[in-house]
Structures are given as structure tokens and as C-alpha cells.
Enzyme design. Structure first.
Site: not given
Ligand SMILES: *Cc1c(COP(=O)(O)O)cnc(C)c1O
Length: 359
Positions: A101, A171, A195
Site C-alpha cells: 500500500w 493511510d 476494514k
Molecule cells: C485495504 C487497504 C487499502 C486499499 O483500500 P481500498 O479502499 O480498497 O482502496 C489501502 N491501504 C491499506 C493500508 C489497506 O489495508
């Protein structure tokens, strides 16, 4: 009813009381005569939902008044581009590369300027968080980006980099609301909802106000934070139902004692699983030491066939979605807020049983 223990990395398990409440209210929400899915996002009833969700989130995370909360779409992946588009001035940002990511955030930023990787753990399949050397930080960076919890590799930052005046951007998709976090340390926090917040389709952006309104020329309207900040996330149709479920999740979290309460439980859950992994002769964690995630816990037996057998038999025992990401292999237990400690206990018991039968 036979709900399983769902260890999915995302979309992931939701709290049962939330699903039950939503099912009670699915056909008619309150006295509105219709489902949340059918109502105008500009109606008075819906206003109560979106404001309720924001207020709950503000309370849970202790979000200071000089921060905006934006409910947008496009996932964390869209934020990889939105952040540079909104924050670039010198068109340069620093990144810590701690996994897939991070790499995606880096490659999007590169489309608009320079992405400097100040540290990386790629050489060791990202199984640790690299130590940061402040002398490597760019003095002229527009922001400093970290992936707070690395969903695939099972690591997390326990210490935040000291970036001074340079906004720290994170993020937090897989750890938001999992334990207390000092929002004031950040310029931007973003997270896909699927999540630890609610259903897929909603993305939460928490942004310090002074970082809004300075997007690069040519930034698409929908990617400009100003658009959403000025319109209380109602510039266009937001993901109305996802926001409603998020509101229910936030209310559920408040009943669990907020992020302090759920954070203590998350630590207990993670400790339980790590203690067994450290103890077991068959299974071991792929991450050691202080960088271990309390949300995503990858582990292996060291034998591919045995891993596959474990995943298959665990599924039969009602412990599902334990297969690890292809880049790490083995297994991964994602134990977000809604996973009860009983689920982790059941997993540990099953691992013991499997080890006895296959040792
Ligand atoms: C799942 C995840 C993503 C991707 O997220 P989307 O909402 O599918 O774009 C990005 N960063 C992290 C840390 C993730 O766990």
C-alpha cells in the site's frame, strides 16, 4: 443461524448487533416510511444520519475542531492520488516504504511530482518497520507519508516520525479506531471503511483545515478536498447506506468503551495469538518484536502443503478467510474491532488441535 468467525482482511466482519439493528431498520428507517437506501441524501432524516456519524467519529477519535471529517468514495486507493493533488506545492513528498500500500501511494505521488523513499523494509519482505534517520528527511517536502498499519505484512508504526512543520499524512485503513491515536499529530488521516469502520464504498478523510483549498490547478472537482469540506460531504450523492452502517458501528464502539475500551481488548486478542505463535513448535509469526500489528497477524508453518491443509480444515471448523496474502504466504488472522476474543480463543484451540494431529 451459523455465523462463522471471519478473519477476512477486508471487507471484514461487522459487529452482530450492528447487523441486527440494520436488519430491523432495513425496510423502514424510524418513521420515515422508507429504507435509508431509498431516501434523499438531502432529506432531514438523512441529515441526522450523516451528522450523527460525523459527531460519533469526532467523539471517538477526539478530533480537534480545526480538522474536517470528509466522507468520500473511491477507497484509500483514490486518496493515494488525492493527497499529492491537494498537498503538493514543491511537488515533493517523503515516504516510508513498508509494503504494497505504501508502494501504491508512492507510485501515485510520482505522477504529480517527486516521491522520496526515506526508508524501506522491502529487502526483508516488509517484516519490520525501518528505523528512521531524520537527516534523510527532505526539508522541502510538502508532506511525509506513512502506512500506519500494514495489512498484508502485519506490521505497524508504534512511534510516529517527527516531521516538524511538514504535515504527517497516514493511510490508517486497517487500524483506524483500533486504539487511541493523537489526531493532532497528523495533517491528513485517510481510511477505506471496509476494514474497521463499515461496508466498502465509504472512505473517511480527516484533514487539518489549513491544508484544504490549495489543490494543484487541474485537480478534478471530486478529488479536491475543498469540494467536500465546503459541502459537508454532500457535494454529490455520498455512499448513503455505508455511512449509515458506519454510524451504527460508531455507536457500537461507544458502548464498548470507545477506542480505549476496544483498544485494550484488541491488545488482549493480539497478545493471546502471538503468545501461542511464540510457543508453538509448528506455527510461527512472520513478524517479531515491537512492530507487530494488533490487527493483522500473519503466520506460517514453513511448509506450503501444511499451510494449505490448515486453512482448509480451519474453514471446516468455522474459522474462515485465514489464507495469507500471496506475497507472504501461509496464514493471516485479521482481528479487527468486531472480532470477539472468543474467536481468537477458538483459533488458538484449533491450532493446538491441528498441531497435535499433524506434528
Ligand atoms: C485495504 C487497504 C487499502 C486499499 O483500500 P481500498 O479502499 O480498497 O482502496 C489501502 N491501504 C491499506 C493500508 C489497506 O489495508
Amino acid at each position: 443461524m451459523s455465523r462463522v468467525y471471519n478473519f477476512s482482511p477486508g471487507p471484514s466482519a461487522l459487529p452482530l448487533p450492528v447487523l441486527e439493528k440494520a436488519s430491523e431498520e432495513l425496510v423502514e428507517y424510524g418513521a420515515s416510511g422508507m429504507s435509508v437506501m431509498e431516501m434523499s441524501h438531502r432529506s432531514k432524516v438523512y441529515d441526522g444520519i450523516i451528522k450523527g456519524a460525523e459527531n460519533s467519529l469526532r467523539k471517538l477519535m477526539g478530533i480537534p475542531d480545526n480538522y474536517k471529517v470528509l466522507f468520500v468514495q473511491g477507497g484509500a486507493s483514490t486518496q493515494f492520488a488525492a493527497v499529492p493533488l491537494n498537498l503538493f506545492r514543491n511537488k515533493k513528498a517523503d515516504f516510508v516504504n513498508t509494503g504494497l500500500w505504501s508502494k501504491k501511494a508512492i507510485s501515485e505521488a510520482k505522477k504529480f511530482g517527486t516521491a522520496v523513499v526515506v526508508a524501506s523494509s522491502e529487502e526483508a519482505v516488509f517484516n519490520y518497520i525501518p528505523k528512521l534517520d531524520k537527516s534523510k528527511f527532505s526539508a522541502d517536502a510538502d508532506y511525509f507519508h506513512i502506512t500506519l498499519n500494514n495489512t498484508i505484512y502485519g506490521t505497524r508504526f508504534t512511534e510516529l516520525p517527527e516531521t516538524g512543520e511538514i504535515p504527517l499524512v497516514t493511510d490508517a485503513s486497517s487500524c483506524i479506531l483500533s486504539e487511541p491515536l493523537d489526531v493532532s499529530k497528523f495533517g491528513v488521516i485517510y481510511a477505506g471503511a471496509q476494514k474497521n469502520i463499515g461496508p466498502a464504498g465509504l472512505t473517511v478523510v480527516i484533514i487539518r483545515e489549513d491544508l484544504i483549498g490549495r489543490a494543484l490547478p487541474g485537480t478534478p472537482t471530486m478529488l479536491d478536498y475543498k469540494t467536500h469540506a465546503e459541502n459537508d460531504s454532500l457535494y454529490n450523492t455520498p455512499p448513503t447506506f455505508a455511512i449509515y452502517i458506519a454510524m451504527l458501528v460508531f455507536e457500537w464502539l461507544e458502548k464498548q468503551g470507545g477506542v480505549e475500551g476496544v483498544g485494550a481488548l484488541n491488545r488482549e486478542k493480539a497478545d493471546l495469538l502471538y503468545a501461542h505463535l511464540d510457543d508453538s513448535k509448528m506455527f510461527s509469526a512472520t513478524v517479531s518484536g515491537a512492530d507487530r500489528s494488533i490487527m493483522n497477524i500473519p503466520f506460517v508453518t514453513g511448509k506450503e502443503e501444511l499451510d494449505a491443509k490448515f486453512v482448509k480444515e480451519a474453514e471446516k471448523a468455522g474459522l474462515v478467510n485465514l489464507k495469507g496474502h500471496r506475497s507472504v504466504g501461509g496464514m493471516r488472522a485479521s482481528i479487527y474491532n468486531p472480532m470477539p476474543i472468543e474467536g481468537v480463543r477458538a483459533l488458538v484451540e484449533f491450532m493446538k488441535e491441528f498441531e497435535r494431529g499433524n506434528g
